[in-house]
Write an enzyme that holds these catalytic residues in place. Structure first.
Site, PDB file in Angstrom:
ATOM      1  N   ASP A   1     -12.616  -6.501 -19.535  1.00  0.00           N
ATOM      2  CA  ASP A   1     -13.590  -7.151 -18.641  1.00  0.00           C
ATOM      3  C   ASP A   1     -15.044  -6.928 -19.058  1.00  0.00           C
ATOM      4  OD1 ASP A   1     -11.954  -8.574 -16.867  1.00  0.00           O
ATOM      5  OD2 ASP A   1     -11.415  -6.739 -15.822  1.00  0.00           O
TER       6      ASP A   1
ATOM      7  N   ASP B   1      -7.903 -14.044 -15.875  1.00  0.00           N
ATOM      8  CA  ASP B   1      -9.279 -13.626 -15.575  1.00  0.00           C
ATOM      9  C   ASP B   1     -10.135 -13.565 -16.844  1.00  0.00           C
ATOM     10  OD1 ASP B   1      -7.108 -12.616 -14.052  1.00  0.00           O
ATOM     11  OD2 ASP B   1      -8.387 -11.253 -12.947  1.00  0.00           O
TER      12      ASP B   1
ATOM     13  N   GLY C   1       5.827 -15.166 -17.741  1.00  0.00           N
ATOM     14  CA  GLY C   1       4.632 -15.159 -16.902  1.00  0.00           C
ATOM     15  C   GLY C   1       4.955 -14.519 -15.560  1.00  0.00           C
TER      16      GLY C   1
ATOM     17  N   ARG D   1      -7.726 -17.279  -7.197  1.00  0.00           N
ATOM     18  CA  ARG D   1      -8.794 -16.815  -8.077  1.00  0.00           C
ATOM     19  C   ARG D   1      -8.444 -17.035  -9.549  1.00  0.00           C
ATOM     20  NH1 ARG D   1      -9.980 -12.745  -5.458  1.00  0.00           N
ATOM     21  NH2 ARG D   1      -9.581 -10.964  -6.816  1.00  0.00           N
TER      22      ARG D   1
ATOM     23  N   TRP E   1     -10.840 -18.992 -12.138  1.00  0.00           N
ATOM     24  CA  TRP E   1     -11.312 -18.358 -13.391  1.00  0.00           C
ATOM     25  C   TRP E   1     -11.070 -19.297 -14.564  1.00  0.00           C
ATOM     26  CZ3 TRP E   1     -14.590 -15.305 -11.708  1.00  0.00           C
ATOM     27  CH2 TRP E   1     -14.383 -14.119 -11.020  1.00  0.00           C
TER      28      TRP E   1
END
Ligand code: GLY
Length: 398
Positions: free
Chosen positions: A117, A174, A232, A246, A250
């Site tokens: 991140d 993300d 997945g 979210r 993203w």
């Protein structure tokens, strides 16, 4: 080659739900910059916790371990930069600039930054500082951060791996918002390797995480030696067949930014597909439920995803042909989402050091969750970014 033909492009239903009236923006900006001003003294060399408790963020010290060990520190610094842009007040700028040293120490302690991140941390902070002030020191810190992120690239798998250990071949959606740091570094250094790594990661995200109906997985494992898809799963979403709100936003925004840097048509086409899927699954006030398998009004919203979607749509709109009807749809949808956040979801009138109520960090799925129905600091950042986009001709940090 990215095969996007398999991914469904839904028609956006009932576009008359959206309207482009921006008369709320001035009041909303005033509230946001005042809130940042009021709480700024508590967060000079501290950053807010990822989510609030009873609508109050905690102070976390900007040590390399605290700043580098999590993903959210950059959002507060970004809010200071946005406040500076919106007001011209040098005090916001001075506080943001004072934090550069904290980010420098952090990137010089690479063992503290054990995850992917790095874009979330450094784009709204040091890259924003470089873009706004031309600071060579901020540029240097940002390029160091990009180097660290690039090291996480697994060449055979074609991905930026999520964590250091026990995660061979694992990547998460993300990270589509971390790779803009690599695209940016490529433009700064002319080193095409950065570009290649960022593009490869997005291509693998599309191949593996975007399902044929344009919904997404949050998490995916590819074979670390061949890059072939393995499996997945949903991580922070409802279950493995659902679509975490979210995660969807993203990738909407990450692909729009990826298109800006690469002009690669497939990225734009997939961005449209995942965006239309999102827009067709909103409850009546257009603020998404926390997982898109829900569309009802009585489900927990996630106000931290909604402004990310608005920013993505405002970015995407720029790349559509002048006569493409989706241009107006995206613009008006983004404005309507921002209006409803401003009018119904801020902390106006309640005791809080945050901006938006009713965000979800990790939904309580019987495990207690985290930051469920609270303020979330990235939601506050993207809410301010969306307002800034509507208030002025904004030059992207991403
Ligand atoms: N891990 C980033 C997020 O919760 O969206």
């Amino acid at each position: 080659m990215i095969d996007y033909g398999r991914i469904c492009l839904e028609e956006v239903k009932n576009p008359e739900r959206f309207d482009g009236n921006t008369d709320f923006v001035k009041d909303a900006v005033d509230y946001a910059v005042k809130k940042v001003w009021d709480v700024m003294g508590d967060f000079v060399h501290y950053h807010p916790s990822p989510s609030s408790t009873d609508l109050m963020y905690k102070q976390l010290l900007n040590t390399p371990e605290m700043l580098g060990g999590d993903w959210v520190g950059g959002f507060w610094t970004g809010m200071l930069w946005l406040s500076y842009e919106l007001t011209g007040n040098e005090v916001y700028r001075a506080v943001a600039e004072a934090q550069l040293e904290d980010y420098k120490k952090c990137v010089e302690t690479p063992e503290a930054v054990w995850h992917h991140d790095i874009g979330f941390l450094y784009i709204p902070s040091s890259v924003a500082q470089y873009k706004l002030t031309g600071s060579q020191r901020a540029k240097k810190v940002s390029l160091k951060a990009a180097k660290l992120l690039a090291k996480r690239f697994c060449r055979n798998a074609g991905i930026i791996q999520v964590r250091n250990r026990n995660a061979q071949g694992d990547f998460i959606i993300d990270c589509c918002m971390n790779v803009p740091l690599l695209f940016w570094a490529s433009t700064m250094t002319q080193d095409r390797e950065y570009n290649y790594k960022a593009y490869s990661h997005l291509a693998q995200a599309i191949r593996c995480m975007v399902r044929d109906d344009a919904s997404t997985y949050q998490c995916y494992q590819v074979d670390e030696l061949t890059g072939e898809p393995v499996r997945g799963w949903q991580g922070q979403g409802y279950d493995d067949d659902s679509c975490w709100a979210r995660g969807q936003v993203w990738i909407m925004y990450g692909l729009a930014i990826g298109y800006r840097y690469t002009q690669e048509k497939a990225l734009l086409e997939v961005a449209k597909r995942v965006s239309n899927y999102f827009l067709n699954r909103l409850p009546s006030d257009l603020i998404c439920d926390w997982d898109l398998m829900f569309t009802e009004d009585d489900v927990q919203r996630d106000t931290s995803s909604a402004p990310v979607a608005a920013c993505a749509l405002l970015e995407l709109e720029k790349y559509l042909d002048a006569d493409d009807p989706l241009r107006e749809v995206y613009h008006n949808a983004a404005v309507s989402i921002m209006r409803n956040l401003a009018e119904h979801y801020t902390t106006k009138g309640v005791e809080s050091n945050g901006l938006l109520q009713h965000g979800v960090y990790c939904k309580d799925k019987g495990d207690g969750g985290l930051g469920d129905d609270e303020c979330c600091i990235w939601g506050d950042y993207f809410y301010m970014e969306g307002l800034t986009r509507l208030a002025k001709d904004w030059k992207m940090y991403w």
